[in-house]
Design a protein around this motif. Sequence first.
Motif, mmCIF file in Angstrom:
data_model
loop_
_atom_site.group_PDB
_atom_site.id
_atom_site.type_symbol
_atom_site.label_atom_id
_atom_site.label_comp_id
_atom_site.label_asym_id
_atom_site.label_seq_id
_atom_site.Cartn_x
_atom_site.Cartn_y
_atom_site.Cartn_z
ATOM 1 N N ALA A 225 -12.996 82.622 -10.313
ATOM 2 C CA ALA A 225 -14.644 81.364 -10.346
ATOM 3 C C ALA A 225 -14.283 80.652 -11.673
ATOM 4 C CB ALA A 225 -15.529 82.367 -10.549
ATOM 5 N N ARG A 226 -15.365 79.588 -11.569
ATOM 6 C CA ARG A 226 -14.614 78.857 -12.298
ATOM 7 C C ARG A 226 -14.392 78.767 -13.724
ATOM 8 N NH1 ARG A 226 -18.527 72.968 -13.160
ATOM 9 N NH2 ARG A 226 -17.845 72.551 -14.683
ATOM 10 N N GLU A 243 -11.191 78.509 -8.425
ATOM 11 C CA GLU A 243 -12.545 77.613 -8.054
ATOM 12 C C GLU A 243 -11.575 76.541 -9.202
ATOM 13 O OE1 GLU A 243 -16.093 79.395 -7.941
ATOM 14 O OE2 GLU A 243 -15.911 80.329 -6.749
ATOM 15 N N GLN A 244 -12.940 75.529 -9.986
ATOM 16 C CA GLN A 244 -12.821 74.087 -11.028
ATOM 17 C C GLN A 244 -12.296 75.136 -12.022
ATOM 18 O OE1 GLN A 244 -15.642 71.660 -10.487
ATOM 19 N NE2 GLN A 244 -15.026 70.719 -11.889
ATOM 20 N N GLU A 245 -10.746 74.019 -12.625
ATOM 21 C CA GLU A 245 -10.811 74.295 -14.111
ATOM 22 C C GLU A 245 -10.445 76.303 -14.659
ATOM 23 O OE1 GLU A 245 -14.906 74.270 -16.732
ATOM 24 O OE2 GLU A 245 -14.760 71.410 -15.753
ATOM 25 N N VAL A 246 -10.148 76.598 -13.796
ATOM 26 C CA VAL A 246 -9.537 78.158 -13.344
ATOM 27 C C VAL A 246 -8.079 77.710 -13.840
ATOM 28 C CG1 VAL A 246 -8.262 80.201 -12.088
ATOM 29 C CG2 VAL A 246 -10.081 79.044 -12.218
ATOM 30 N N HIS A 247 -7.274 78.188 -15.398
ATOM 31 C CA HIS A 247 -6.270 78.497 -15.508
ATOM 32 C C HIS A 247 -4.452 79.554 -15.022
ATOM 33 C CE1 HIS A 247 -3.227 77.222 -19.067
ATOM 34 N NE2 HIS A 247 -2.448 76.918 -17.706
ATOM 35 N N ILE A 248 -3.999 79.831 -14.053
ATOM 36 C CA ILE A 248 -3.097 80.807 -13.837
ATOM 37 C C ILE A 248 -2.078 80.038 -14.348
ATOM 38 C CG2 ILE A 248 -1.977 81.894 -12.087
ATOM 39 C CD1 ILE A 248 -4.193 81.478 -10.542
ATOM 40 N N LEU A 249 -1.451 81.427 -15.989
ATOM 41 C CA LEU A 249 -0.790 80.952 -16.652
ATOM 42 C C LEU A 249 0.622 81.519 -15.678
ATOM 43 C CD1 LEU A 249 -2.614 80.604 -18.211
ATOM 44 C CD2 LEU A 249 -0.893 80.248 -20.419
ATOM 45 N N GLY A 250 0.917 81.085 -14.225
ATOM 46 C CA GLY A 250 2.252 82.035 -13.649
ATOM 47 C C GLY A 250 2.173 81.384 -11.881
ATOM 48 N N ASN A 251 2.571 82.386 -11.193
ATOM 49 C CA ASN A 251 2.867 82.289 -9.642
ATOM 50 C C ASN A 251 1.293 82.595 -8.882
ATOM 51 O OD1 ASN A 251 5.547 81.253 -10.517
ATOM 52 N ND2 ASN A 251 6.252 83.305 -10.424
ATOM 53 N N VAL A 252 1.181 81.695 -7.951
ATOM 54 C CA VAL A 252 0.503 82.493 -7.142
ATOM 55 C C VAL A 252 1.125 82.871 -4.959
ATOM 56 C CG1 VAL A 252 -1.539 82.065 -5.696
ATOM 57 C CG2 VAL A 252 -1.253 81.085 -8.341
ATOM 58 N N SER A 256 -3.221 82.276 2.874
ATOM 59 C CA SER A 256 -3.498 80.382 2.517
ATOM 60 C C SER A 256 -4.058 80.960 0.946
ATOM 61 C CB SER A 256 -4.060 80.880 3.773
ATOM 62 O OG SER A 256 -5.709 81.513 3.222
ATOM 63 N N LEU A 257 -3.688 79.202 0.626
ATOM 64 C CA LEU A 257 -4.797 79.762 -0.402
ATOM 65 C C LEU A 257 -5.803 78.141 -0.629
ATOM 66 C CD1 LEU A 257 -4.648 79.995 -3.913
ATOM 67 C CD2 LEU A 257 -2.932 78.041 -3.819
ATOM 68 N N THR A 258 -7.323 78.388 -0.906
ATOM 69 C CA THR A 258 -8.010 77.203 -1.838
ATOM 70 C C THR A 258 -7.307 77.238 -3.455
ATOM 71 O OG1 THR A 258 -9.676 77.952 0.641
ATOM 72 C CG2 THR A 258 -10.321 76.684 -1.068
ATOM 73 N N LEU A 259 -7.679 76.440 -3.705
ATOM 74 C CA LEU A 259 -7.650 75.592 -4.932
ATOM 75 C C LEU A 259 -7.828 74.049 -5.175
ATOM 76 C CD1 LEU A 259 -5.408 75.880 -7.236
ATOM 77 C CD2 LEU A 259 -4.088 74.756 -6.440
ATOM 78 N N ALA A 263 -8.125 72.772 -10.926
ATOM 79 C CA ALA A 263 -7.540 74.124 -11.331
ATOM 80 C C ALA A 263 -5.889 73.875 -11.215
ATOM 81 C CB ALA A 263 -7.960 75.473 -10.117
ATOM 82 N N ARG A 264 -5.858 74.508 -12.301
ATOM 83 C CA ARG A 264 -4.438 74.290 -12.901
ATOM 84 C C ARG A 264 -3.623 75.770 -12.622
ATOM 85 N NH1 ARG A 264 -2.376 73.241 -19.160
ATOM 86 N NH2 ARG A 264 -0.051 73.464 -19.081
ATOM 87 N N VAL A 265 -1.954 75.487 -12.051
ATOM 88 C CA VAL A 265 -1.402 76.589 -11.610
ATOM 89 C C VAL A 265 -0.577 76.613 -12.177
ATOM 90 C CG1 VAL A 265 -0.312 78.528 -10.486
ATOM 91 C CG2 VAL A 265 -2.784 77.584 -9.853
ATOM 92 N N ASP A 266 0.684 77.787 -13.287
ATOM 93 C CA ASP A 266 1.641 77.212 -14.472
ATOM 94 C C ASP A 266 2.918 76.847 -13.311
ATOM 95 O OD1 ASP A 266 -0.410 76.064 -15.781
ATOM 96 O OD2 ASP A 266 0.238 77.345 -17.206
ATOM 97 N N GLY A 267 2.872 77.984 -11.772
ATOM 98 C CA GLY A 267 4.242 78.694 -11.925
ATOM 99 C C GLY A 267 4.045 77.808 -10.403
#
Length: 282
Positions: A225-226, A243-252, A256-259, A263-267
């Motif tokens: 979640a946000r 969801e909105q404004e999530v930050h994942i400092l890695g891979n996903v 299937s992915l709803t982004l 949001a930000r995914v670094d990997g």
Amino acid sequence: MEPKGDHDWIRACTLPDHTELQERTLKTGQDIVIGERCRIDYGLFGNDVVVCEFSKINGDIVAGGDARIDNWCEINGDVVVEEDAYLGEGVKIQGKLVVRGDLDIGDNVQIERGFEAKGWISIRNPMPVIIYIMMYLVAVLGLEKEEELSSVLEKLFGDDEAPGATPLMIPAGAVLNMQTFSVPERMAVGTGCRLHGNIRAGSIAVREETTIFGSLHAREDANIARGTVIHGDVQSNGDVVVEQEVHILGNVSCRSLTLHEDARVDGVIRAPGGLKIERRAA
């Protein structure tokens, strides 16, 4: 009243809002219920604390209310209880027991560093914790008919939308240490939590503004979640919603992915079933 043999309602893991793992202690302002045969390598800090049989807690237990520790549990630390304490048969406490209220104590209990109780001491086997929990929940929920309990519990403990309204629930057979937070089925994490360790569960739902220093690994779906920050990878055999404004400092990695676009995914993103970008509402 006889509890259900498979304890369906205690299979889910629920962490209330603002739960924190601080300095080797899992801390919440809510009640804590630990299922049977769990291994937890840190202490517990909550209101009422309930530990079901054959569980091992490698840390202190601090209860702002009552504490109930069922048969053949082992506590490798101190137990401090502000109200009443109930210790079942064969309980081992490696540290000191301090009870501000009354103490009910079963057979063959071992307390290595002695105990202090301000109230009455009764030497008897208290009722099994699982029966106490059922009676407690019937009283708290105000049910008139016991047959209503199962459906209400399923709604209460299975509701990922409102984990802050429930106790901190750790399901039977869970393994929690500083590296891994592993539960057998679904897990719901509340708003504003702060956790350390890699989370492994059947499905995972993380609510708003939570920080997790570790990876998420779900056998089924995951929802983040946000405003949540994940300091690690997100892996799922099912679908993932970020969801909105999530930050994942890695891979996903998922089916299937709803982004959300904010949001930000670094990997690296791997979603063979498709990637859907959600836009901001106009």
